[in-house]
Design a protein around this motif. Sequence first.
Motif, PDB file in Angstrom:
ATOM      1  N   TYR A   1       9.643   6.227  -7.301  1.00  0.00           N
ATOM      2  CA  TYR A   1      10.936   6.422  -6.648  1.00  0.00           C
ATOM      3  C   TYR A   1      12.118   6.165  -7.584  1.00  0.00           C
ATOM      4  N   ILE A   2      13.161   6.973  -7.426  1.00  0.00           N
ATOM      5  CA  ILE A   2      14.400   6.735  -8.155  1.00  0.00           C
ATOM      6  C   ILE A   2      14.951   5.352  -7.825  1.00  0.00           C
ATOM      7  N   LYS A   3      14.894   4.943  -6.575  1.00  0.00           N
ATOM      8  CA  LYS A   3      15.451   3.641  -6.196  1.00  0.00           C
ATOM      9  C   LYS A   3      14.723   2.502  -6.912  1.00  0.00           C
ATOM     10  N   HIS A   4      13.436   2.666  -7.156  1.00  0.00           N
ATOM     11  CA  HIS A   4      12.692   1.627  -7.872  1.00  0.00           C
ATOM     12  C   HIS A   4      12.973   1.679  -9.368  1.00  0.00           C
TER      13      HIS A   4
ATOM     14  N   LEU B   1      22.742  10.083  -8.864  1.00  0.00           N
ATOM     15  CA  LEU B   1      21.762  10.782  -8.029  1.00  0.00           C
ATOM     16  C   LEU B   1      21.520  10.032  -6.727  1.00  0.00           C
ATOM     17  N   ALA B   2      21.413   8.710  -6.811  1.00  0.00           N
ATOM     18  CA  ALA B   2      21.205   7.910  -5.606  1.00  0.00           C
ATOM     19  C   ALA B   2      22.358   8.096  -4.637  1.00  0.00           C
ATOM     20  N   GLU B   3      23.576   8.159  -5.167  1.00  0.00           N
ATOM     21  CA  GLU B   3      24.757   8.384  -4.328  1.00  0.00           C
ATOM     22  C   GLU B   3      24.722   9.766  -3.683  1.00  0.00           C
ATOM     23  N   MET B   4      24.002  10.683  -4.296  1.00  0.00           N
ATOM     24  CA  MET B   4      23.849  12.031  -3.751  1.00  0.00           C
ATOM     25  C   MET B   4      22.726  12.091  -2.712  1.00  0.00           C
ATOM     26  N   GLY B   5      22.078  10.957  -2.450  1.00  0.00           N
ATOM     27  CA  GLY B   5      21.016  10.910  -1.447  1.00  0.00           C
ATOM     28  C   GLY B   5      19.625  11.117  -1.993  1.00  0.00           C
ATOM     29  N   GLU B   6      19.459  10.961  -3.310  1.00  0.00           N
ATOM     30  CA  GLU B   6      18.163  11.233  -3.931  1.00  0.00           C
ATOM     31  C   GLU B   6      17.360   9.962  -4.227  1.00  0.00           C
ATOM     32  N   GLU B   7      17.750   8.831  -3.629  1.00  0.00           N
ATOM     33  CA  GLU B   7      17.096   7.570  -4.006  1.00  0.00           C
ATOM     34  C   GLU B   7      15.608   7.533  -3.679  1.00  0.00           C
ATOM     35  N   ASN B   8      15.169   8.344  -2.714  1.00  0.00           N
ATOM     36  CA  ASN B   8      13.745   8.374  -2.356  1.00  0.00           C
ATOM     37  C   ASN B   8      12.999   9.539  -3.001  1.00  0.00           C
ATOM     38  N   SER B   9      13.669  10.248  -3.895  1.00  0.00           N
ATOM     39  CA  SER B   9      13.000  11.303  -4.669  1.00  0.00           C
ATOM     40  C   SER B   9      12.308  10.683  -5.875  1.00  0.00           C
ATOM     41  N   GLY B  10      11.449  11.469  -6.516  1.00  0.00           N
ATOM     42  CA  GLY B  10      10.809  11.020  -7.743  1.00  0.00           C
ATOM     43  C   GLY B  10      11.770  11.049  -8.910  1.00  0.00           C
ATOM     44  N   THR B  11      11.454  10.324  -9.957  1.00  0.00           N
ATOM     45  CA  THR B  11      12.361  10.224 -11.107  1.00  0.00           C
ATOM     46  C   THR B  11      12.629  11.583 -11.745  1.00  0.00           C
TER      47      THR B  11
ATOM     48  N   THR C   1       0.843  -1.205   0.000  1.00  0.00           N
ATOM     49  CA  THR C   1       0.000   0.000   0.000  1.00  0.00           C
ATOM     50  C   THR C   1       0.877   1.253   0.000  1.00  0.00           C
ATOM     51  N   GLY C   2       1.770   1.314  -0.994  1.00  0.00           N
ATOM     52  CA  GLY C   2       2.647   2.455  -1.142  1.00  0.00           C
ATOM     53  C   GLY C   2       2.036   3.551  -1.975  1.00  0.00           C
ATOM     54  N   VAL C   3       2.881   4.316  -2.656  1.00  0.00           N
ATOM     55  CA  VAL C   3       2.452   5.484  -3.421  1.00  0.00           C
ATOM     56  C   VAL C   3       1.348   5.126  -4.414  1.00  0.00           C
ATOM     57  N   MET C   4       1.521   4.026  -5.141  1.00  0.00           N
ATOM     58  CA  MET C   4       0.536   3.636  -6.149  1.00  0.00           C
ATOM     59  C   MET C   4      -0.471   2.626  -5.613  1.00  0.00           C
ATOM     60  N   GLY C   5      -0.001   1.677  -4.817  1.00  0.00           N
ATOM     61  CA  GLY C   5      -0.866   0.611  -4.338  1.00  0.00           C
ATOM     62  C   GLY C   5      -2.061   1.102  -3.542  1.00  0.00           C
ATOM     63  N   LYS C   6      -1.856   2.131  -2.744  1.00  0.00           N
ATOM     64  CA  LYS C   6      -2.948   2.643  -1.919  1.00  0.00           C
ATOM     65  C   LYS C   6      -4.099   3.154  -2.774  1.00  0.00           C
ATOM     66  N   SER C   7      -3.773   3.911  -3.830  1.00  0.00           N
ATOM     67  CA  SER C   7      -4.828   4.419  -4.712  1.00  0.00           C
ATOM     68  C   SER C   7      -5.543   3.273  -5.420  1.00  0.00           C
TER      69      SER C   7
ATOM     70  N   MET D   1       9.413  19.529 -12.140  1.00  0.00           N
ATOM     71  CA  MET D   1      10.800  19.979 -12.064  1.00  0.00           C
ATOM     72  C   MET D   1      10.843  21.483 -11.863  1.00  0.00           C
ATOM     73  N   LEU D   2      10.080  22.221 -12.658  1.00  0.00           N
ATOM     74  CA  LEU D   2      10.107  23.678 -12.603  1.00  0.00           C
ATOM     75  C   LEU D   2       9.535  24.217 -11.293  1.00  0.00           C
ATOM     76  N   GLN D   3       8.632  23.437 -10.672  1.00  0.00           N
ATOM     77  CA  GLN D   3       8.051  23.843  -9.391  1.00  0.00           C
ATOM     78  C   GLN D   3       8.936  23.455  -8.207  1.00  0.00           C
ATOM     79  N   GLY D   4      10.029  22.732  -8.503  1.00  0.00           N
ATOM     80  CA  GLY D   4      10.876  22.240  -7.420  1.00  0.00           C
ATOM     81  C   GLY D   4      10.232  21.127  -6.632  1.00  0.00           C
ATOM     82  N   ASN D   5       9.293  20.439  -7.270  1.00  0.00           N
ATOM     83  CA  ASN D   5       8.563  19.335  -6.627  1.00  0.00           C
ATOM     84  C   ASN D   5       9.216  18.018  -7.030  1.00  0.00           C
ATOM     85  N   PHE D   6       9.945  17.418  -6.117  1.00  0.00           N
ATOM     86  CA  PHE D   6      10.630  16.168  -6.414  1.00  0.00           C
ATOM     87  C   PHE D   6      10.091  15.009  -5.571  1.00  0.00           C
ATOM     88  N   GLU D   7       8.855  15.203  -5.080  1.00  0.00           N
ATOM     89  CA  GLU D   7       8.199  14.121  -4.345  1.00  0.00           C
ATOM     90  C   GLU D   7       7.960  12.943  -5.290  1.00  0.00           C
ATOM     91  N   PRO D   8       8.031  11.732  -4.778  1.00  0.00           N
ATOM     92  CA  PRO D   8       7.965  10.567  -5.670  1.00  0.00           C
ATOM     93  C   PRO D   8       6.561  10.214  -6.150  1.00  0.00           C
TER      94      PRO D   8
END
Length: 292
Positions: free
Chosen positions: A238-241, A273-283, A14-20, A228-235
């Motif tokens: 996920y980059i890690k996925h 990007l993942a090495e920069m700590g962005e693995e939980n950000s959106g693609t 029940t993650g980002v997509m599963g819940k919906s 991107m232009l709004q600075g919205n990088f919520e997943p």
Amino acid sequence: MFTPENTVIGFIGTGVMGKSMARHLMGAGYPLIVYSRTKEKAEDLIEQGAAWGETPRDVALKANVIITMVGYPSDVEEIYLGENGLVNHARAGSYLIDMTTSAPSLAVKIFKAAKGLGIHTIDAPVSGGDVGAKEAKLSIMAGGEEEHVEAIRPLLNLLGTNIVYQGKAGAGQHTKMCNQIAIASNMIGVCEAIVYAEKAGLNPDSVLKSITTGAAGSWSLSNLAPRMLQGNFEPGFYIKHFIKDMKIALDEAEHMDMEVLGLTLAKKLYDQLAEMGEENSGTQALYKYWKS
């Protein structure tokens, strides 16, 4: 024919997509039993009437249709083939539908294990991200026995608008790899186009108005470039996925002796990007590669 009167649906993940996705099934009147490794992620579904399953085994014993939407192939293998997994405890005649993006070879392995027990399995990964999941407009790529895909099509229609049978077990996952390969190179192009517009002194929002409806148009350009232009990088995804998906595609391409230059470059950039700590950000956070 699956109806709310003769069907109990289990939903695992029940993650980002599963819940919906789970919410759409409940909205259609189906009794739902949910399981997630972190119960807190399912609390709002439980408050809306879903039952809680303590383990995948518990879900398998109570539901006759079970949908999984988890993270990694290792999760899929444990949930399906582990000691307390679905295949070992589902009733004969049950339908197990894995909508995770996973390895085609694992889908075949699960299919073979379940078939001998009279359990029907379908690999049905999706595309459309969080927006597609919320709006029930996912593209669903199905592999397995066609008669079983057709049997559960009414349920899939509650989740997506483009359900295509792709072939035998594993075909859905192979099709999703095609999807991810196309997205990987496209995301590089989307980011470079936005950064180019900024460096040229253009208004990127105005640029998008021109290019999203032309030959350059794509889902990522229309839906992720504005974020991107709004600075919205919520997943939404996920980059890690995505890195996991690209690794699967690279492995499959290697088995087919195929060179995938665009995919290779994209994975390299996302790994950085993942090495920069962005693995939980959106693609869409790939944009940050050019801004760092």
